[in-house]
Design an enzyme around this catalytic site. Structure first.
Site, PDB file in Angstrom:
ATOM      1  N   LYS A 196      61.681 -18.170  21.087  1.00  0.00           N
ATOM      2  CA  LYS A 196      62.013 -18.429  22.487  1.00  0.00           C
ATOM      3  C   LYS A 196      63.152 -19.441  22.531  1.00  0.00           C
ATOM      4  O   LYS A 196      63.169 -20.398  21.735  1.00  0.00           O
ATOM      5  CB  LYS A 196      60.772 -18.981  23.195  1.00  0.00           C
ATOM      6  CG  LYS A 196      60.912 -19.184  24.682  1.00  0.00           C
ATOM      7  CD  LYS A 196      59.582 -19.647  25.285  1.00  0.00           C
ATOM      8  CE  LYS A 196      59.636 -19.745  26.792  1.00  0.00           C
ATOM      9  NZ  LYS A 196      58.341 -20.155  27.381  1.00  0.00           N
ATOM     10  N   SER A 242      56.566 -17.340  30.992  1.00  0.00           N
ATOM     11  CA  SER A 242      58.004 -17.445  30.818  1.00  0.00           C
ATOM     12  C   SER A 242      58.515 -16.890  29.499  1.00  0.00           C
ATOM     13  O   SER A 242      59.722 -16.655  29.357  1.00  0.00           O
ATOM     14  CB  SER A 242      58.421 -18.907  30.917  1.00  0.00           C
ATOM     15  OG  SER A 242      57.830 -19.685  29.881  1.00  0.00           O
ATOM     16  N   SER A 278      52.376 -19.070  29.806  1.00  0.00           N
ATOM     17  CA  SER A 278      53.635 -18.427  29.414  1.00  0.00           C
ATOM     18  C   SER A 278      53.636 -17.741  28.057  1.00  0.00           C
ATOM     19  O   SER A 278      54.584 -17.016  27.746  1.00  0.00           O
ATOM     20  CB  SER A 278      54.774 -19.447  29.460  1.00  0.00           C
ATOM     21  OG  SER A 278      55.074 -19.780  30.787  1.00  0.00           O
TER      22      SER A 278
END
Lengths: 75, 472
Positions: free
Chosen positions: B84, B159, B183
């Site tokens: 990420k 997310s 997330s």
């Protein structure tokens, strides 16, 4: 419990005076609505009988972070 | 033996480890297969913000040489992964999914990447996400809309949307995500893969751009439960650069994955066993039946304060996120996406007293969760109340006030376990009538990831893999 009144005008003033920019009336209204709901929700937390509960910040966390930050002395 | 790209991409980390070690697969050919896959699919999925092809090829050649000379570092040696874009990578652009950090190149690695690199993992690139991890759609206004591989018109969740989309699109063998309100688990649930939010402090947050530090977790998103366990083996443990990381001894999380769940006692969280879509209800009830069929006893339990966890999570996130972003909210507010800026503006209205009160509520909610675990090994709940919504559905609600509140219908299942810091695993339970992934969560005691993973592995074996999405 009545919902605290956070107005769009309050939101606009805070953003203008503390952050020095402007937002649209509609955006301010949405933020005010959400903020009012939050503050109401926070009051509801009192039903969890929090009086005798310590916030989980803790001295151990404070000392551990200070130890990480403290400059190492050269021998 | 030569393998086709499709064959190479079909192996999970557990399978790759043996084949790489025994020289059945070359890290170089494996990396090329993944880079080719990214080139062929990412235009549609937008899972990546940055692809580090040259660095990946260089690392693959090094891994090949090391393995050939008997210097095998473990199950991730030569395995192509992705991070990420919240995770610092030295000298490599780390945007946090934002315009604000569009040109930021950190001077050091996040601990989680440093450990994976030391284990021989190969970095394919940095993954798309909701801007600054502050939202669950991953419809990123700066780097492109990330899409769900099962239905391109739908969100992958967030997310860590790119982290899950890349797993399901087979454009990374394993990925790292972060979780503050869900997330890791939300995108895993909506995309049909596995996401593990470890216990808070189990994995170092050093070098990971914060959203709300007292709620932030770092963890794996993978194809299988075994892969999540293998990845946790690499990234778990104390880190002197993160004073909040735990000194609790990390164990071998993959050791008991074949242990089964016969005799295990499982609690269904009553407060999360309602307001489910028909598809989610059917799949969750099917999962409960499957767990019973595997020899577990399953009964409903209550966590009375759990419905308050959502507001606790929101207040803490609003306050802590604003503290990190305040300098840019003064100097560059126009550079945030509209939704993230609105959340930060809401934080400006959050009284300090409410923040402290929300923190004081956390021990109460954790105490109730631990009480529910008395007499039970793990708890379970749906991974989401609904399958993946269409892109733009949440924006439409915000703009018009019309439609289903998808954000609440999703976050209420995940955010409580960021508040309590307990380990929580999301894994697929099947597909909806529309062919969309559905999921459940398995939640454990703090630092009892091993049992959570053991239960997840047993269920996963019984269920079998999800049908693959249509070719991209």
């Amino acid at each position: 419990m009545t919902m605290p009144l956070v107005t769009a005008e309050t939101v606009k003033r805070v953003i203008h005076e503390l952050y020095d920019y402007e937002i649209a009336d509609q955006d301010a209204a949405m933020t005010a609505n959400t903020a009012g709901a939050i503050i109401t929700g926070s009051r509801h937390l009192l039903s969890l009988e929090l009086e005798a509960i310590e916030p989980p910040f803790g001295y151990a966390a404070l000392t551990a972070e200070a130890a990480r930050l403290a400059p190492k002395k050269k021998r | 033996m030569a393998h086709s790209h499709d064959e190479l991409l079909s192996f999970d980390v557990g399978a790759l480890a043996g084949k790489l070690r025994e020289h059945e697969i070359s890290p170089v050919e494996l990396t090329e297969a993944y880079l080719d896959r990214i080139a062929r699919t990412d235009e549609k999925i937008r899972a990546y913000i940055t692809v580090t092809a040259d660095l990946a090829r260089k690392a693959a050649r090094k891994a090949e040489t090391e393995i050939a000379t008997g210097k095998w570092r473990g199950p991730f040696h030569g395995v192509p992964i992705a991070l990420k874009d919240l995770c610092y990578t030295r000298g490599i652009r780390t945007t946090g999914g934002s315009k604000i950090l569009a040109d930021f190149k950190p001077g050091h690695d996040a601990t989680v990447w440093a450990r994976l690199a030391r284990a021989g993992a190969i970095l394919l690139g940095k993954l798309n996400q909701h801007e600054f991890a502050y939202g669950i759609t991953s419809s990123n206004p700066h780097w492109g809309i990330c899409r769900n591989p099962y239905a391109l018109e739908r969100i992958p969740g967030g997310s860590s949307g790119g982290s899950a989309a890349a797993i399901v699109a087979r454009s990374a063998a394993a990925t790292i995500g972060t979780d503050t309100g869900g997330s890791i688990r939300i995108p895993a649930a909506l995309c049909g893969c596995v996401g593990l939010k470890p216990t808070w402090s189990r994995v170092s947050r050093h070098g990971v751009i914060p959203l709300a530090p007292t709620l932030d977790h770092v963890g794996p998103i993978t194809r299988t439960v075994r892969d999540a366990a293998l990845m946790l083996n690499v990234i778990a443990g104390f880190d002197r650069n993160d004073s909040t990381s735990s000194r609790e001894r990390a164990t071998n999380y993959a050791a008991n994955l074949d242990g089964g769940i016969g005799g295990m006692r499982i609690g269904v969280i009553a407060e999360l066993n309602n307001d489910l879509s028909d598809d989610v209800r059917r799949a969750f009830d099917g999962a409960v039946a499957a767990l019973r069929g595997l020899g577990a006893s399953v009964e409903e339990v209550s966590i009375p304060s759990l419905p308050m966890a959502g507001i606790v999570n929101a207040i803490i996130t609003w306050a802590e996120a604003l503290e990190y972003h305040e300098q840019w909210m003064r100097s560059r507010p126009q550079d945030y996406g509209a939704d993230v800026r609105r959340l930060l503006e809401t934080g400006m209205m959050t009284p300090a007293a409410d923040y402290v009160r929300a923190q004081r509520a956390r021990p109460r909610i954790l105490a109730d969760a631990l009480a529910a675990l008395e007499g039970h090994d793990v708890l379970i709940a749906p991974g989401s109340g609904v399958p993946a919504p269409k892109i733009g559905a949440a924006d439409n609600l915000a703009a018009t006030g019309q439609g289903v509140d998808y954000v609440s219908a999703i976050l209420r299942f995940t955010s409580p376990f960021d508040v309590t810091g307990q380990p929580a695993l999301a894994l697929p339970t099947g597909l909806s009538g529309d062919g969309l992934p559905l999921a459940m969560q398995i939640i454990g005691r703090p630092f009892d990831e091993a049992r959570v993973l053991q239960a997840g592995a047993a269920y996963e074996r019984a269920r079998g893999p999800l049908p693959a999405p249509a070719p991209l």
